[in-house]
Design a protein around this motif. Sequence first.
Motif, PDB file in Angstrom:
ATOM      1  N   GLU A  55      50.698  34.583  42.353  1.00  0.00           N
ATOM      2  CA  GLU A  55      50.175  33.458  42.190  1.00  0.00           C
ATOM      3  C   GLU A  55      48.294  34.389  42.842  1.00  0.00           C
ATOM      4  OE1 GLU A  55      50.877  30.748  46.353  1.00  0.00           O
ATOM      5  OE2 GLU A  55      52.531  29.964  44.521  1.00  0.00           O
ATOM      6  N   ILE A  56      48.006  33.241  41.868  1.00  0.00           N
ATOM      7  CA  ILE A  56      46.180  34.223  41.838  1.00  0.00           C
ATOM      8  C   ILE A  56      44.886  33.100  42.465  1.00  0.00           C
ATOM      9  CG2 ILE A  56      44.731  35.495  40.770  1.00  0.00           C
ATOM     10  CD1 ILE A  56      47.213  36.260  38.977  1.00  0.00           C
ATOM     11  N   LEU A  57      44.096  33.499  43.393  1.00  0.00           N
ATOM     12  CA  LEU A  57      42.903  32.358  43.604  1.00  0.00           C
ATOM     13  C   LEU A  57      41.842  33.215  42.973  1.00  0.00           C
ATOM     14  CD1 LEU A  57      42.062  30.300  45.592  1.00  0.00           C
ATOM     15  CD2 LEU A  57      41.839  31.497  46.938  1.00  0.00           C
ATOM     16  N   ILE A  58      41.177  32.745  41.154  1.00  0.00           N
ATOM     17  CA  ILE A  58      40.283  32.962  41.098  1.00  0.00           C
ATOM     18  C   ILE A  58      39.096  31.641  41.342  1.00  0.00           C
ATOM     19  CG2 ILE A  58      41.192  34.246  39.284  1.00  0.00           C
ATOM     20  CD1 ILE A  58      41.311  31.110  37.377  1.00  0.00           C
ATOM     21  N   GLY A  59      37.944  32.595  41.048  1.00  0.00           N
ATOM     22  CA  GLY A  59      36.321  31.820  41.476  1.00  0.00           C
ATOM     23  C   GLY A  59      36.421  31.839  39.631  1.00  0.00           C
ATOM     24  N   ILE A  60      35.258  30.351  39.285  1.00  0.00           N
ATOM     25  CA  ILE A  60      34.646  29.911  38.040  1.00  0.00           C
ATOM     26  C   ILE A  60      33.521  29.652  38.058  1.00  0.00           C
ATOM     27  CG2 ILE A  60      35.502  29.052  35.940  1.00  0.00           C
ATOM     28  CD1 ILE A  60      38.279  28.576  36.640  1.00  0.00           C
ATOM     29  N   THR A  61      32.313  30.466  37.442  1.00  0.00           N
ATOM     30  CA  THR A  61      31.113  30.438  37.352  1.00  0.00           C
ATOM     31  C   THR A  61      30.658  29.752  35.865  1.00  0.00           C
ATOM     32  OG1 THR A  61      30.331  32.379  37.777  1.00  0.00           O
ATOM     33  CG2 THR A  61      30.602  31.113  39.526  1.00  0.00           C
ATOM     34  N   PRO A  62      29.828  29.834  35.354  1.00  0.00           N
ATOM     35  CA  PRO A  62      29.331  29.945  34.444  1.00  0.00           C
ATOM     36  C   PRO A  62      29.244  31.216  33.555  1.00  0.00           C
ATOM     37  CG  PRO A  62      28.369  28.428  35.052  1.00  0.00           C
ATOM     38  CD  PRO A  62      28.911  28.902  36.141  1.00  0.00           C
TER      39      PRO A  62
END
Length: 91
Positions: A55-62
């Motif tokens: 399981e991977i938690l990622i942060g997404i921005t432009p």
Amino acid sequence: MLSLLLVVGLILAAAWVARRGGLLRNQNQQRIKILDNRRLGPRSSVALIRIDEREILIGITPQQISLLHTQASASPEADFQTHLDQHRAPR
């Protein structure tokens, strides 16, 4: 005979279009699954993704995608057995 060939041709054409469009894809064979996604603002979010048994938690921005946390997925059977072992005290 001509109408039978026409119907068979239409069935084959529909199957080809469905396969090319992804309608016949088996959901159980996907290695990457999005478990949850939360918006943090108008252009940023976090997503919890399972890839195989991780399981991977990622942060997404432009501008970028950042890895925030990684852990191995625990099977429900292992969790139950651990819980059972902790509460089964010798008396």
